[in-house]
Design a protein around this motif. Sequence first.
Motif, mmCIF file in Angstrom:
data_model
loop_
_atom_site.group_PDB
_atom_site.id
_atom_site.type_symbol
_atom_site.label_atom_id
_atom_site.label_comp_id
_atom_site.label_asym_id
_atom_site.label_seq_id
_atom_site.Cartn_x
_atom_site.Cartn_y
_atom_site.Cartn_z
ATOM 1 N N GLY A 287 2.402 4.874 -0.467
ATOM 2 C CA GLY A 287 1.612 6.246 -0.603
ATOM 3 C C GLY A 287 2.677 7.340 -0.858
ATOM 4 N N ILE B 170 -1.994 -1.685 -3.895
ATOM 5 C CA ILE B 170 -2.613 -0.035 -3.839
ATOM 6 C C ILE B 170 -1.298 0.875 -3.748
ATOM 7 N N ASP C 217 -8.958 8.658 -10.627
ATOM 8 C CA ASP C 217 -8.188 9.918 -11.026
ATOM 9 C C ASP C 217 -8.981 11.597 -10.075
ATOM 10 N N TYR D 126 -7.664 2.727 -12.228
ATOM 11 C CA TYR D 126 -7.448 3.476 -12.490
ATOM 12 C C TYR D 126 -9.113 4.797 -11.938
ATOM 13 N N SER E 169 -2.442 11.412 -2.185
ATOM 14 C CA SER E 169 -3.547 11.195 -0.990
ATOM 15 C C SER E 169 -3.009 12.847 -0.384
ATOM 16 N N ILE F 41 1.295 9.282 -11.476
ATOM 17 C CA ILE F 41 0.123 8.047 -11.485
ATOM 18 C C ILE F 41 -0.365 8.393 -13.452
ATOM 19 N N LEU G 28 -4.716 5.106 -7.832
ATOM 20 C CA LEU G 28 -5.785 6.367 -6.954
ATOM 21 C C LEU G 28 -4.904 7.359 -6.557
ATOM 22 N N ASP G 29 -5.425 8.800 -7.534
ATOM 23 C CA ASP G 29 -5.125 9.949 -7.369
ATOM 24 C C ASP G 29 -5.914 10.291 -6.711
ATOM 25 N N GLU G 30 -6.295 10.535 -5.188
ATOM 26 C CA GLU G 30 -7.098 11.274 -4.494
ATOM 27 C C GLU G 30 -8.831 11.170 -4.425
ATOM 28 N N PRO G 31 -8.417 9.512 -4.038
ATOM 29 C CA PRO G 31 -9.388 9.383 -3.771
ATOM 30 C C PRO G 31 -10.794 9.672 -3.217
ATOM 31 N N ARG H 299 0.875 -1.648 -0.221
ATOM 32 C CA ARG H 299 0.343 0.297 0.040
ATOM 33 C C ARG H 299 0.196 1.425 -0.278
ATOM 34 N N PHE I 20 -1.219 4.756 -4.395
ATOM 35 C CA PHE I 20 -2.517 6.138 -4.031
ATOM 36 C C PHE I 20 -1.643 7.516 -3.702
#
Length: 629
Positions: free
Chosen positions: A350, A487, A389, A387, A491, A363, A461-464, A348, A489
Amino acid sequence: MKLQASSIYKSFGAQDVLTNANLTVKNNEKIALVGRNGCGKTTLLKIICKQEEPDQGTVTTASGTKIGYLSQITFSDEERTVYEELLSVFDELTTLQSRLENQALLLETDHSQAQLDKYDMLQNRFEVLGGYDYEYELKNVFFHFQFEEKDLYKKLKEFSSGQRTRIGLVKLLLTKPDILLLDEPTNHLDIDSIEWLEGYIKHYPGAVILVSHDRMFLDHVVDEIVEIEFGKTMRFPGSYTHYVKAKEEYLEKNHEAFIRQQEEIARISALIEKFRYKKNKAAFAQSKIKYLDRMEKIEDIQTDTSAIKARFTSGRKGGKRVLEIENLQIGYDHPLSTVDLLVMKGDRLGIVGPNGIGKSTLIKTLMEKLPSLKGNFHFGHQCDIGYFDQDSAQITSSKTVLDTLWDEYPMIDQTQLRNTLASFLFTQEEVFKEVYNLSGGEKVRLALASLMLAHDNVLLLDEPTNHLDIPAKEALEKALEDYDGTIIFVSHDRMFLKKMANRIMEMGPESKVFNFGYEEYLDKKAHNLLTEASKETKRLAEETKEESGKSLSFQEEKVLKNRVAKLEKLLEEADADLEALRELRFEPEYYQDYRKMEELDAQIDDKHNEIAKLTQEWEEKMTLLEGEE
C-alpha cells in the motif's frame, strides 16, 4: 428539534427514488446517510436544503436554523483571491473591526465618557464574535486542506475543480451553519487532511448530516446511521461498524418474528375455518376474525443482497522477485520523490503519502506512461502487469458495455463475457448500456471486469475504490484477498489499506518502506518509531538479496534477461524443427530409403541434444535471475 423530514417521496420520471424517507435532527447529532449508489442519499440532502422539492412530504426546521450545503458554495467572481473569498464569511467582523479602528482614532482627540463607552461596546461585541481569532481560524482551516500560504493570494480561477471544491468546503466550515450537510467530504483529500476533518466534524458545535463511502471516517465521526434502501429510511444508533452488526441482528430477529406470526395466523385461521359454521362456536370464530384484522402484521423485511462476485486469478506463476527499483526519481519538471524498493511475489504494497508527492506519478512511471527523471526499475521474469488508474471512471464511448469488453477480448465467447459482466452487476439489458451513460461507479466496475479477464499476476491499482459504494468496496476487498498474485496500490481509503496491505510505502522526498500492515504503521507513526522500522526493512531487503543468491547489477541482470528471452525463442524454434523432422519419417522418400532414414535419425538426435543444451543454459540463467523458489 432542529429539523424534521417526514414521509418524503421523490421520483424522477418513472423512477421512484425516495418513497417514505424520514429524518429527525434533535440536537448536535452527527448523522450519516448510507446506502447503495443511486438510493437517494444526495437527493435527500438537496431536499433538506431546498435545492429540490419533494413530490410529497414535508421538511420543517426550527426558527432561525441556518443550513449549509457544500454544493451551495459558489464563487460569483473567480477573479477574487482565495483570501478575499474566505474573508467574505467574516463581513460582519471586518466591518466591526473597521468601526473599532475608527473609534480608536476618534478617542485620540475626544476623551469623553460617551466615546469611551462606545469603544468598549464595539470592543466587547468584536471579542464575543471571535474578532481576535478569525484570521487564525481562516488560515488554520485552509492550511489543513493541503494549501499553502501563497495559495491565499492566488485567484480562484487558477485552481483545479478539485481544489475549488476544497476551497468551497473551507468556506462552508468557516460559515458554521447550525446544520452542516456534507456530500462525500473526503473526496480530493489525502489521509492527513481526512484525519483532521474527522476531528473538526466530531467537535463541530452544530449538527452534521453527511454522505460518505469512507467506512473508517464514518466510524470515527458519526453517532447515528440512517440507511436508505428501496426508498425508505431506517435509523441505527452508533458507528458504521455497529450499524452493520445491528442490521444483521435486526433482520434475523424480524424474520424470526415474521415466521412466528405467520404460524400463529395459520393456527387461528384453521380455528376460524373449523368453527365459523357451527352455531355454538360462531361468536368465537368472529372474535378470532376481528383479532386477525386488528393484528399489526409483521413485514418480512427484504434487503438488497446484490454484490460483486469477482475472482481475480493469475494466468501464470511468474518470478519470485516481482519488482526492483533503484534510486528512481519521479516527477515532471522537478523530482517529487526518490524511491528504492524490492517487491516480492505475494506482496500487497500500500502506497501512502500527501497529495502531490507522486503516488500516482510512481504508478504511471512504472507503467511507462511517464519517463523517470533518474534511476532504474525492472519487473521480474514472466510478470504480467495489470493496471487500473483514476481515469477508469472517466472513460467515454458510444459502445455498449458488452461490446467494450468484447473488443478487448474477442476470443472469449458472449456467454462467458455476460457471466463476467453479471458478476460485476451488469445483468440483462444493462450490458447494452452505452458507456458514456454509465455512472462513475459503473465505469469502475466495467474497468475491473476487464482487469479480471486479463489474469495478470501483478496488479498496479491507483485508487481502485473511488466511485464505488460500500458493498462494492467490500466485495472488491474479498476478491483481492483471495488473489494469488502481487498487488501494488495507491489508496486514501484507510479501511481498504487496513484490510489489503501487508507492507506500506510512505512516499516523501525520500520514500520509506515498512514490512507491516497499515494498523501497525499508524501505531508506530504515533509513537515515532517509523525511522527504526524503515532501517530494519532496508536491512531485511539486503538479506533477501543475499539469500536469493543475487547480487547482480542492473546491467548484468539486463544482459541475463535478454539471453533468457533469446533462449526461449531458440527453444521454441528448435521444438518446431524437431516436430518437422519427426514428420519426415512418414514420407515415402525416407521410410523407403534405409540410408536416408539413418541420416534423419541422426538429425533428430542432434536436435534433441541441441534442445537439451539450450534447456540447461536456460535453467542456469533462470537460477541466477530468480534464486531458489
